[in-house]
Design an enzyme around this catalytic site. Structure first.
Site, PDB file in Angstrom:
ATOM      1  CG  ASN A 104      -1.870  -1.189   1.233  1.00 27.36           C
ATOM      2  OD1 ASN A 104      -2.090  -1.806   0.189  1.00 27.36           O
ATOM      3  ND2 ASN A 104      -2.367  -1.560   2.396  1.00 27.36           N
ATOM      4  CB  VAL A 105       1.223   4.000  -2.247  1.00 27.14           C
ATOM      5  CG1 VAL A 105       1.961   2.966  -3.099  1.00 27.14           C
ATOM      6  CG2 VAL A 105      -0.146   4.298  -2.858  1.00 27.14           C
ATOM      7  CG  HIS A 121       4.025  -1.559  -4.522  1.00 20.80           C
ATOM      8  ND1 HIS A 121       2.837  -2.248  -4.595  1.00 20.80           N
ATOM      9  CD2 HIS A 121       4.977  -2.428  -4.914  1.00 20.80           C
ATOM     10  CE1 HIS A 121       3.072  -3.482  -5.007  1.00 20.80           C
ATOM     11  NE2 HIS A 121       4.369  -3.625  -5.210  1.00 20.80           N
ATOM     12  CB  CYS A 132      18.309  16.769  -8.385  1.00 20.71           C
ATOM     13  SG  CYS A 132      17.064  17.076  -7.104  1.00 20.71           S
ATOM     14  CB  CYS A 149      12.905  19.863  -7.436  1.00 23.74           C
ATOM     15  SG  CYS A 149      14.327  19.500  -6.398  1.00 23.74           S
ATOM     16  N   GLY A 189      -5.290  -9.086   3.045  1.00 26.56           N
ATOM     17  CA  GLY A 189      -5.931  -8.174   2.104  1.00 26.56           C
ATOM     18  C   GLY A 189      -5.167  -7.900   0.835  1.00 26.56           C
ATOM     19  CB  THR A 190      -2.488  -8.738  -1.067  1.00 23.94           C
ATOM     20  OG1 THR A 190      -1.965  -8.506  -2.375  1.00 23.94           O
ATOM     21  CG2 THR A 190      -1.941 -10.043  -0.519  1.00 23.94           C
ATOM     22  CB  ALA A 233      -8.254  -6.552   7.406  1.00 25.29           C
TER      23      ALA A 233
HETATM   24  C1  BV8 Z   1       8.630  -5.130 -11.693  1.00 22.41           C
HETATM   25  C2  BV8 Z   1       1.767   1.645  -7.209  1.00 22.41           C
HETATM   26  C3  BV8 Z   1      10.408  -5.623 -13.039  1.00 22.41           C
HETATM   27  C4  BV8 Z   1       0.798   2.322  -8.091  1.00 22.41           C
HETATM   28  C5  BV8 Z   1       1.640  -0.655  -7.692  1.00 22.41           C
HETATM   29  C6  BV8 Z   1       3.613 -11.054 -15.883  1.00 22.41           C
HETATM   30  C7  BV8 Z   1       4.094 -11.927 -14.929  1.00 22.41           C
HETATM   31  C8  BV8 Z   1       4.838 -11.468 -13.845  1.00 22.41           C
HETATM   32  C9  BV8 Z   1       5.078 -10.103 -13.688  1.00 22.41           C
HETATM   33  C10 BV8 Z   1       4.569  -9.251 -14.623  1.00 22.41           C
HETATM   34  C11 BV8 Z   1       3.855  -9.698 -15.716  1.00 22.41           C
HETATM   35  N1  BV8 Z   1       3.514  -8.615 -16.461  1.00 22.41           N
HETATM   36  C12 BV8 Z   1       3.987  -7.496 -15.856  1.00 22.41           C
HETATM   37  C13 BV8 Z   1       4.646  -7.871 -14.761  1.00 22.41           C
HETATM   38  C14 BV8 Z   1       5.306  -7.016 -13.824  1.00 22.41           C
HETATM   39  C15 BV8 Z   1       4.305  -6.226 -12.979  1.00 22.41           C
HETATM   40  C16 BV8 Z   1       3.154  -7.064 -12.508  1.00 22.41           C
HETATM   41  O1  BV8 Z   1       3.257  -7.801 -11.548  1.00 22.41           O
HETATM   42  N2  BV8 Z   1       2.021  -6.931 -13.195  1.00 22.41           N
HETATM   43  C17 BV8 Z   1       0.847  -7.701 -12.800  1.00 22.41           C
HETATM   44  C18 BV8 Z   1      -0.399  -6.842 -12.994  1.00 22.41           C
HETATM   45  C19 BV8 Z   1       0.830  -8.978 -13.607  1.00 22.41           C
HETATM   46  N3  BV8 Z   1       5.051  -5.812 -11.808  1.00 22.41           N
HETATM   47  C20 BV8 Z   1       5.778  -4.703 -11.885  1.00 22.41           C
HETATM   48  O2  BV8 Z   1       5.840  -3.981 -12.861  1.00 22.41           O
HETATM   49  C21 BV8 Z   1       6.628  -4.414 -10.650  1.00 22.41           C
HETATM   50  N4  BV8 Z   1       7.961  -4.169 -11.079  1.00 22.41           N
HETATM   51  O3  BV8 Z   1       8.226  -6.248 -11.860  1.00 22.41           O
HETATM   52  O4  BV8 Z   1       9.808  -4.708 -12.129  1.00 22.41           O
HETATM   53  C22 BV8 Z   1      11.652  -5.026 -13.446  1.00 22.41           C
HETATM   54  C23 BV8 Z   1      12.800  -5.723 -13.150  1.00 22.41           C
HETATM   55  C24 BV8 Z   1      13.977  -5.212 -13.545  1.00 22.41           C
HETATM   56  C25 BV8 Z   1      14.010  -3.982 -14.215  1.00 22.41           C
HETATM   57  C26 BV8 Z   1      12.843  -3.268 -14.484  1.00 22.41           C
HETATM   58  C27 BV8 Z   1      11.649  -3.793 -14.088  1.00 22.41           C
HETATM   59  C28 BV8 Z   1       6.105  -3.174  -9.933  1.00 22.41           C
HETATM   60  C29 BV8 Z   1       4.800  -3.499  -9.278  1.00 22.41           C
HETATM   61  C30 BV8 Z   1       4.344  -2.301  -8.461  1.00 22.41           C
HETATM   62  C31 BV8 Z   1       3.249  -1.647  -9.217  1.00 22.41           C
HETATM   63  N5  BV8 Z   1       2.730  -0.557  -8.381  1.00 22.41           N
HETATM   64  N6  BV8 Z   1       1.231   0.346  -6.967  1.00 22.41           N
HETATM   65  C32 BV8 Z   1      -0.214   2.995  -7.229  1.00 22.41           C
HETATM   66  O5  BV8 Z   1      -0.657   2.393  -6.228  1.00 22.41           O
HETATM   67  O6  BV8 Z   1      -0.559   4.140  -7.580  1.00 22.41           O
HETATM   68  S1  BV8 Z   1       0.770  -2.090  -7.666  1.00 22.41           S
HETATM   69  C33 BV8 Z   1      -0.807  -1.880  -7.042  1.00 22.41           C
HETATM   70  O7  BV8 Z   1      -1.345  -3.221  -6.925  1.00 22.41           O
HETATM   71  C34 BV8 Z   1      -0.906  -1.323  -5.625  1.00 22.41           C
HETATM   72  O8  BV8 Z   1       0.323  -1.017  -5.021  1.00 22.41           O
HETATM   73  C35 BV8 Z   1      -1.540  -2.482  -4.859  1.00 22.41           C
HETATM   74  O9  BV8 Z   1      -1.137  -2.514  -3.560  1.00 22.41           O
HETATM   75  C36 BV8 Z   1      -1.000  -3.616  -5.618  1.00 22.41           C
HETATM   76  C37 BV8 Z   1      -1.529  -4.980  -5.333  1.00 22.41           C
HETATM   77  O10 BV8 Z   1      -2.916  -4.894  -5.258  1.00 22.41           O
HETATM   78  P1  BV8 Z   1      -3.588  -5.360  -3.865  1.00 22.41           P
HETATM   79  O11 BV8 Z   1      -2.924  -4.606  -2.759  1.00 22.41           O
HETATM   80  O12 BV8 Z   1      -3.549  -6.836  -3.794  1.00 22.41           O
HETATM   81  O13 BV8 Z   1      -5.044  -4.794  -3.997  1.00 22.41           O
HETATM   82  P2  BV8 Z   1      -6.252  -5.453  -4.804  1.00 22.41           P
HETATM   83  O14 BV8 Z   1      -7.312  -4.412  -4.938  1.00 22.41           O
HETATM   84  O15 BV8 Z   1      -5.727  -6.143  -6.018  1.00 22.41           O
HETATM   85  O16 BV8 Z   1      -6.768  -6.610  -3.821  1.00 22.41           O
HETATM   86  C38 BV8 Z   1      -7.395  -6.272  -2.594  1.00 22.41           C
HETATM   87  C39 BV8 Z   1      -7.612  -7.581  -1.853  1.00 22.41           C
HETATM   88  O17 BV8 Z   1      -8.141  -7.300  -0.574  1.00 22.41           O
HETATM   89  C40 BV8 Z   1      -8.597  -8.509  -2.547  1.00 22.41           C
HETATM   90  O18 BV8 Z   1      -8.096  -9.836  -2.483  1.00 22.41           O
HETATM   91  C41 BV8 Z   1      -9.872  -8.366  -1.692  1.00 22.41           C
HETATM   92  O19 BV8 Z   1     -10.590  -9.594  -1.635  1.00 22.41           O
HETATM   93  C42 BV8 Z   1      -9.294  -8.066  -0.336  1.00 22.41           C
HETATM   94  N7  BV8 Z   1     -10.147  -7.264   0.543  1.00 22.41           N
HETATM   95  C43 BV8 Z   1     -10.991  -6.248   0.185  1.00 22.41           C
HETATM   96  N8  BV8 Z   1     -11.553  -5.726   1.305  1.00 22.41           N
HETATM   97  C44 BV8 Z   1     -11.041  -6.420   2.367  1.00 22.41           C
HETATM   98  C45 BV8 Z   1     -10.152  -7.402   1.890  1.00 22.41           C
HETATM   99  N9  BV8 Z   1      -9.502  -8.253   2.696  1.00 22.41           N
HETATM  100  C46 BV8 Z   1      -9.718  -8.125   4.027  1.00 22.41           C
HETATM  101  N10 BV8 Z   1     -10.552  -7.211   4.563  1.00 22.41           N
HETATM  102  C47 BV8 Z   1     -11.232  -6.345   3.775  1.00 22.41           C
HETATM  103  N11 BV8 Z   1     -12.057  -5.443   4.329  1.00 22.41           N
HETATM  104 ZN    ZN Z   2      15.575  18.448  -8.033  1.00 19.32          ZN
END
Ligand code: BV8
Ligand code: ZN
Length: 244
Positions: A104-105, A121, A132, A149, A189-190, A233
């Site tokens: 989470n951010v 993240h 810079c 900046c 919660g992920t 949660a």
């Molecule tokens: C990287 C910032 C490589 C943005 C975020 C294919 C295969 C493998 C990997 C990849 C692929 N294609 C692309 C990739 C890479 C990609 C990726 O994984 N894509 C996915 C979509 C397939 N990953 C990346 O790009 C990462 N970097 O791999 O770099 C690299 C290596 C070398 C050199 C260069 C590059 C970077 C990933 C980070 C992306 N940034 N956030 C922003 O937030 O503004 S990700 C974004 O999704 C959020 O951060 C969020 O936290 C994250 C995960 O989502 P969840 O937290 O799980 O949230 P979601 O809504 O999905 O789920 C909520 C859950 O809670 C549900 O299960 C629900 O049931 C539950 N819930 C709901 N309410 C409740 C609850 N549970 C309990 N109680 C409740 N009340």
């Molecule tokens: Zn700067």
């Protein structure tokens, strides 16, 4: 026949454990009124991630990306940690080796008092200069575009890891150490679809950790989860981490 472990069993094991790692996602903040990414009211429902949370999107249209983050910061400025965040912040003080990894951010774990924490993240209240590289806190609501900046006048971006960007090496190191040494991994919660965080459960499982999940629904991890608690949660986490 796998043993069925009850909430009391898990609570007792968590209270006795010397090494616990926790991984959280948007679901832990849903109970604070913060929209998740992939749920029915999810943030992504109106946009595709690549459209906004990527360096290409920012290069193409920084004003649009800042408008989206400004909207989220404005929403988050009225939200507070819920009992799940607060319980984790208290619990970290009672465990010899404790680490919290959050995707989470929103900054709510830090606000709740968590200190043994990796925000893998990034953090929506931090900005980074595209010229810079200087990182600073910024709580302006609204953001006056273009944010520049203070040191060099360069354009600021959110200090957030976008799709296609690498995670900070120090966050990855801290996470892998915590995953490889924990007795229990608690996943809260992920949806388990974003990498590298989606690979964290198997890492802990492979070294013998007990893997426990708290979620509203089953997730892709569920096949390697030892015990899954279906619920909110804010209700389940205080029960699991209570003194008992
Ligand atoms: C990287 C910032 C490589 C943005 C975020 C294919 C295969 C493998 C990997 C990849 C692929 N294609 C692309 C990739 C890479 C990609 C990726 O994984 N894509 C996915 C979509 C397939 N990953 C990346 O790009 C990462 N970097 O791999 O770099 C690299 C290596 C070398 C050199 C260069 C590059 C970077 C990933 C980070 C992306 N940034 N956030 C922003 O937030 O503004 S990700 C974004 O999704 C959020 O951060 C969020 O936290 C994250 C995960 O989502 P969840 O937290 O799980 O949230 P979601 O809504 O999905 O789920 C909520 C859950 O809670 C549900 O299960 C629900 O049931 C539950 N819930 C709901 N309410 C409740 C609850 N549970 C309990 N109680 C409740 N009340
Ligand atoms: Zn700067």
């Amino acid at each position: 026949m796998p043993t069925v472990l009850s909430l009391t069993d898990i609570r007792d094991r968590l209270n006795r454990s010397k090494s616990i790692t926790v991984l959280t996602g948007a679901g832990i903040s849903a109970d604070s009124g913060v929209p998740t990414f992939r749920g029915p009211e999810g943030l992504w429902k109106n946009f595709r991630p690549e459209e906004l949370a990527s360096p290409e999107a920012f290069a193409r249209n920084p004003k649009l990306v800042w408008e989206w983050y400004d909207w989220r910061r404005n929403l988050l400025s009225t939200k507070s940690p819920n009992p799940a965040h607060i319980t984790l912040a208290t619990f970290e003080k009672h465990v010899e080796n404790f680490w919290l990894i959050t995707q989470n951010v929103d900054g709510l774990h830090a606000t709740a008092g968590s200190r043994k924490l990796s925000e893998i993240h990034g953090n929506i209240w931090k900005v980074r200069c595209t010229a810079c590289g200087r990182i600073s806190q910024n709580h302006d609501v609204p953001i006056i575009y273009p944010p520049t900046c203070k040191s060099c006048g360069g354009l600021l971006r959110p200090h957030i890891v976008w799709f296609g960007e690498s995670l900070a090496p120090e966050d990855l190191d801290a996470s892998y150490t915590a995953l490889q040494t924990c007795e229990i991994l608690l996943i809260i919660g992920t949806s388990g679809v974003v990498y590298p965080a989606a690979s964290f459960a198997p890492i802990a499982k492979n070294q013998g950790a007990l893997v426990v999940e708290v979620n509203l629904d089953p997730t892709p991890h569920s096949s390697i989860i030892d015990v899954s608690f279906q619920g909110r949660a804010k209700d389940v986490v205080p029960l699991l981490l209570s003194e008992g």
